[in-house]
Design an enzyme around this catalytic site. Sequence first.
Site, PDB file in Angstrom:
ATOM      1  N   TRP A 201       0.849  -1.184   0.000  1.00  0.00           N
ATOM      2  CA  TRP A 201       0.000   0.000   0.000  1.00  0.00           C
ATOM      3  C   TRP A 201       0.894   1.247   0.000  1.00  0.00           C
ATOM      4  O   TRP A 201       1.884   1.299   0.724  1.00  0.00           O
ATOM      5  CB  TRP A 201      -0.910  -0.010   1.249  1.00  0.00           C
ATOM      6  CG  TRP A 201      -1.700   1.257   1.356  1.00  0.00           C
ATOM      7  CD1 TRP A 201      -2.832   1.576   0.673  1.00  0.00           C
ATOM      8  CD2 TRP A 201      -1.372   2.394   2.165  1.00  0.00           C
ATOM      9  NE1 TRP A 201      -3.234   2.852   0.993  1.00  0.00           N
ATOM     10  CE2 TRP A 201      -2.358   3.381   1.914  1.00  0.00           C
ATOM     11  CE3 TRP A 201      -0.341   2.691   3.052  1.00  0.00           C
ATOM     12  CZ2 TRP A 201      -2.358   4.616   2.540  1.00  0.00           C
ATOM     13  CZ3 TRP A 201      -0.333   3.937   3.675  1.00  0.00           C
ATOM     14  CH2 TRP A 201      -1.339   4.877   3.416  1.00  0.00           C
ATOM     15  N   ASP A 368     -16.020  11.622  -2.241  1.00  0.00           N
ATOM     16  CA  ASP A 368     -15.395  10.355  -1.834  1.00  0.00           C
ATOM     17  C   ASP A 368     -16.138   9.781  -0.634  1.00  0.00           C
ATOM     18  O   ASP A 368     -17.306  10.098  -0.368  1.00  0.00           O
ATOM     19  CB  ASP A 368     -13.896  10.618  -1.551  1.00  0.00           C
ATOM     20  CG  ASP A 368     -13.022   9.405  -1.799  1.00  0.00           C
ATOM     21  OD1 ASP A 368     -12.977   8.529  -0.920  1.00  0.00           O
ATOM     22  OD2 ASP A 368     -12.396   9.321  -2.869  1.00  0.00           O
ATOM     23  N   LYS A 478     -16.175   6.050  -8.401  1.00  0.00           N
ATOM     24  CA  LYS A 478     -14.906   5.489  -7.919  1.00  0.00           C
ATOM     25  C   LYS A 478     -15.274   4.255  -7.095  1.00  0.00           C
ATOM     26  O   LYS A 478     -15.945   4.363  -6.071  1.00  0.00           O
ATOM     27  CB  LYS A 478     -14.183   6.527  -7.062  1.00  0.00           C
ATOM     28  CG  LYS A 478     -12.874   6.025  -6.462  1.00  0.00           C
ATOM     29  CD  LYS A 478     -12.187   7.183  -5.730  1.00  0.00           C
ATOM     30  CE  LYS A 478     -10.958   6.746  -4.965  1.00  0.00           C
ATOM     31  NZ  LYS A 478     -10.419   7.858  -4.145  1.00  0.00           N
ATOM     32  N   ASP A 480     -14.151   1.437  -4.855  1.00  0.00           N
ATOM     33  CA  ASP A 480     -13.024   1.145  -3.966  1.00  0.00           C
ATOM     34  C   ASP A 480     -13.138  -0.267  -3.397  1.00  0.00           C
ATOM     35  O   ASP A 480     -14.211  -0.899  -3.440  1.00  0.00           O
ATOM     36  CB  ASP A 480     -13.048   2.183  -2.828  1.00  0.00           C
ATOM     37  CG  ASP A 480     -11.687   2.428  -2.207  1.00  0.00           C
ATOM     38  OD1 ASP A 480     -10.772   1.637  -2.443  1.00  0.00           O
ATOM     39  OD2 ASP A 480     -11.560   3.426  -1.463  1.00  0.00           O
ATOM     40  N   ASP A 550      -2.620   5.475  -3.201  1.00  0.00           N
ATOM     41  CA  ASP A 550      -3.007   6.495  -2.223  1.00  0.00           C
ATOM     42  C   ASP A 550      -1.869   7.457  -1.954  1.00  0.00           C
ATOM     43  O   ASP A 550      -2.054   8.474  -1.303  1.00  0.00           O
ATOM     44  CB  ASP A 550      -3.417   5.826  -0.905  1.00  0.00           C
ATOM     45  CG  ASP A 550      -4.887   5.454  -0.912  1.00  0.00           C
ATOM     46  OD1 ASP A 550      -5.607   5.900  -1.824  1.00  0.00           O
ATOM     47  OD2 ASP A 550      -5.313   4.717  -0.012  1.00  0.00           O
TER      48      ASP A 550
END
Length: 740
Positions: A201, A368, A478, A480, A550
């Site tokens: 990540w 988001d 988006k 996720d 990210d």
Amino acid sequence: MFIYTNQENNQFHLTNGKVSYIFHVMKNGQLGHLYYGKALRHRSDFSHLQTYDVPTPASCHPYEDDPAFSLETLRQEYPAYGNSDFREPAISVGKEDVPHVPNFIYDSFKIVEGKPRLEGLPSTYVNDDEEASTLQIVLRDQFLQAELTLHYTIFRDQPVITRSASLKNEGTGNLVIDRLMGASVDLPDKEFIFTHLAGTWSRERQVKERSLEMGIQSISSLRGASSHHHNPFLALKRPAATEDTGEVYGFNFVYSSNFLMQVEVDHYDMARLTVGIHPMGFKWNLQPAESFQTPEVVMVYSDQGLNGMSQAFHTLYRQHLIPKQWKTEDRPILINNWEATYFDFNEEKLVDIARSASELGIELFVLDDGWFGKRNDDTSSLGDWHVDFDKLPDGLESLAAKISETGMKFGLWFEPEMISPNSELFREHPDWAVGVPGQSYTLGRNQLVLDFSRPEIVDYIYEKMSDIMKRTNLSYIKWDMNRNITEAFSQVLSARQQGEFFHRYILGVYRLYERLTSEFPHVLFESCAGGGGRFDPGMMYYAPQAWTSDDTDAVERLKIQYGTSFAYPIYSMGSHVSAVPNHQTLRETPLSTRANTAYFGTFGYELNPLLLSEEEREEIEEQVAFYKQHRSLIRDGQFYRLLSPFEGNETAWMVVSPDQSEALVGYYKVLATPNGRKHQTLRLSGLDEGRIYQAEGRDYYGDELMQVGLPLPTEFNGANSKQALRGGDFQSEVFYVKSR
Ligand code: DGJ
């Protein structure tokens, strides 16, 4: 069209002038591999390419009178284990109760112009049948009463062959598949550098290299997602190959779940490449008349180094993988509120951000995480896909209308596959979570995973999402996925079916994508998995862009985007300018460098525009205008890596328009070097040698720019505060090169 078959000696030659792939039926009826590499002239007989080894006393062989015919040393197309081959196989399948060594014997072949779709799976496609030819080889195992079909597609314009396999149960009893790989390729030697993309990540797809050695080397995922840790991409590069020269074989798996890519180098230095669904934990019960189709493996051959390989992948994915409507349409420049507000927002704040961003020319506002249920942090509400009226009292429709009034399109974040233990959905349907009843659950980011192997759960989420999409007239989603899958059990599968869970799960994800993208073709999907944890061609089939990482720090992004470009087009990489100090690294990079990095992707912002100074706003307005002016070049152009961030302090890359009339060149210098190199130039690629180009106000021939290079501004090497006009570390420049 590109497939020669010789039915007398049962040989098959796929070639398009760029690549050749040759195999045949061996004397035992199984398929033997003869050649894969640069295109060879066709001839009626390639038998001489089969090299028999001198028999050794130690090798086993099926024919008593032919000790040289040992599967241990023969190159094969789709090997099994348990005969005279002791390497890891492509297939392992049997009846439930009777032992048997798989023995698939050639039966017939079929050539199909074009490329049939793979049922239920994402795969590359043709726009018209002239673009590719497909060879299907049918093999049968009499004892198992099973039909194995190997599918090979060769594309007309690219050095690309795709492969997959399907198995059909033609008998009356169940078959159990333990392993069914997408492709297996036996290469005659091991002189390769195993090149792959590894990370974690916030540090995805770092380029890693190691020499092949005797034994097994592999990359894989067992996480229920293709993963941040190993991308389903592998290149076998000749040791002397560079970015622009030499032989490279590239492999990419069109799949978003558990995979294995391995190379086994045996005691004779032959290298067997195997790519497919990871056999660990996988067991598929095939009922009579049922078929199992493997996902597809894309195989690229390049004799023009790594750039040649990447360009073949990029072109293939742009033309034959992403949804058709997004091939030519511009993707909107977006602003995402995540790093601007995290969970702390209300309607007024969001509309203010949107209005302010709209004034800068930004085109899409993305809301988001945090708009639904009671989600004020990451401990609750996943699965409760209804608006949080505390934050948005007038609902999503009102917000959507107000965003639209600012002149912006509206996009929304979902995490469709997840459920929070603290949610209405979990209280109502605790059995919808993936897990073992009676055992404790392992949490990841405080959440559990919805059992997408169950069609009724996928249908439920479809209803929720499609309803919101309609009511708010969404332009973008988006999607996720913030945790990997543990306790991978479904409460509705029987004990013997649990080995099917991971594959059934991802088929459920694909089914939902398929329904939503076909019902709402104008909605742009961006895939995401805690950043770039599912950046793979399976996702790209539905979502033409993916949130790359990210980590939005420009310096980190150089490596992440550079690595990602090995397989994926730059226009698939979500790349945003964020605020400083950067939220992941606390590094302060110039606004120009943040944009110069993000331009080479699908561009956007991830900051609060209300906190910008007037000067910064002006700069951003220019950035937005610049990207709009060049985004078709970013979308359609040929990408070249020039200097690697993994090798030094400088990174450079460029993108050249298909007609070679213009190019954008990005140059980045991470740390300042006092009194550095003089006469520094950057050698460009991909231009027309004889054409005159203008760059930095001067005229150059294409060959000059490629052989001598574009002079870099001297300020990059200034010795003191007067000369180092670029102001220290993290400096960069984007050059526009245009033919006259
Ligand atoms: C992970 C994503 O990568 C981020 O961009 C953001 O959407 C968060 N999840 C929200 O929870």
